[in-house]
Scaffold this active site. Structure first.
Site, short mmCIF file in Angstrom:
data_model
loop_
_atom_site.label_atom_id
_atom_site.label_comp_id
_atom_site.label_asym_id
_atom_site.label_seq_id
_atom_site.Cartn_x
_atom_site.Cartn_y
_atom_site.Cartn_z
N ASP A 1 0.88 -1.17 0.00
CA ASP A 1 0.00 0.00 0.00
C ASP A 1 0.91 1.22 0.00
O ASP A 1 1.37 1.66 1.06
CB ASP A 1 -0.90 -0.01 1.24
N GLU B 1 -1.28 -1.60 -4.65
CA GLU B 1 -2.48 -0.79 -4.82
C GLU B 1 -2.17 0.35 -5.77
O GLU B 1 -1.14 1.02 -5.63
CB GLU B 1 -2.95 -0.26 -3.47
N ASP C 1 -2.16 0.92 7.48
CA ASP C 1 -1.46 0.80 6.20
C ASP C 1 -0.97 -0.63 5.98
O ASP C 1 -0.93 -1.11 4.85
CB ASP C 1 -0.31 1.80 6.13
#
Length: 172
Positions: A7, A67, A144
């Site tokens: 991420d 992502e 996260d």
């Protein structure tokens, strides 16, 4: 198969590593690379790159899921996030790893069946999917890191066919 989920963020980049056996998944490693918002962007990008290379070298993933960025209302923030994402892609490419990218909405859909789910909902379900709530000694997980694990689980569902039903529902 060992999957690294990332991420990306310019201040905090989350990572999560899962090991998949059949349809089972287990947590191998997760955490964050913190760069600090007061450092210059090139210094932050180097910290992200070095941190992700260390994670890759420690866990030996077979593939990486990242992502993707989204435009949003703040073009400058999206641009900086794109730099962090690029560094993540570079770390994987320099280690000879294949990379897949998933939109945030697709990741949330794979985990929660709701594309607009909150970070807390994603974290709750990631913990449940990996049976992390059964371990009373487990430390709290940064959002996260759980987002990165969600990306890895999303990819696992994609390659095993678990997310195809969601894709069909969304297309109707």
């Amino acid at each position: 198969m060992i999957i690294l989920g990332i991420d990306p963020g310019s201040v905090i980049t989350g990572y999560g590593v899962i090991d998949t056996r059949g349809r089972n998944t287990r947590l191998l490693d997760c955490g964050v690379v913190r760069t600090g918002s007061r450092k210059a962007l090139p210094d932050r990008l180097k910290l992200i790159y070095d941190g992700l290379c260390e994670v890759i070298d420690r866990n030996h993933p077979e593939l990486v899921a990242v992502e993707s960025t989204f435009g949003g209302r703040f073009p400058k923030a999206a641009l900086v996030l794109g730099h962090a994402r690029g560094v993540a892609l570079l770390a994987a490419a320099n280690r000879g790893l294949q990379v897949w990218e998933y939109a945030p909405r697709d990741v949330k859909m794979a985990i929660t069946r709701a594309g607009g789910a909150s970070k807390q909902q994603v974290q709750y379900l990631v913990r449940a999917m990996l049976n992390l709530d059964r371990d009373p000694d487990r430390k709290p997980m940064p959002e996260d890191a759980s987002d990165a694990l969600a990306v890895a689980i999303c990819h696992f569902h994609r390659i095993t066919g678990g997310i195809q039903a969601v894709d069909r529902i969304r297309r109707r």
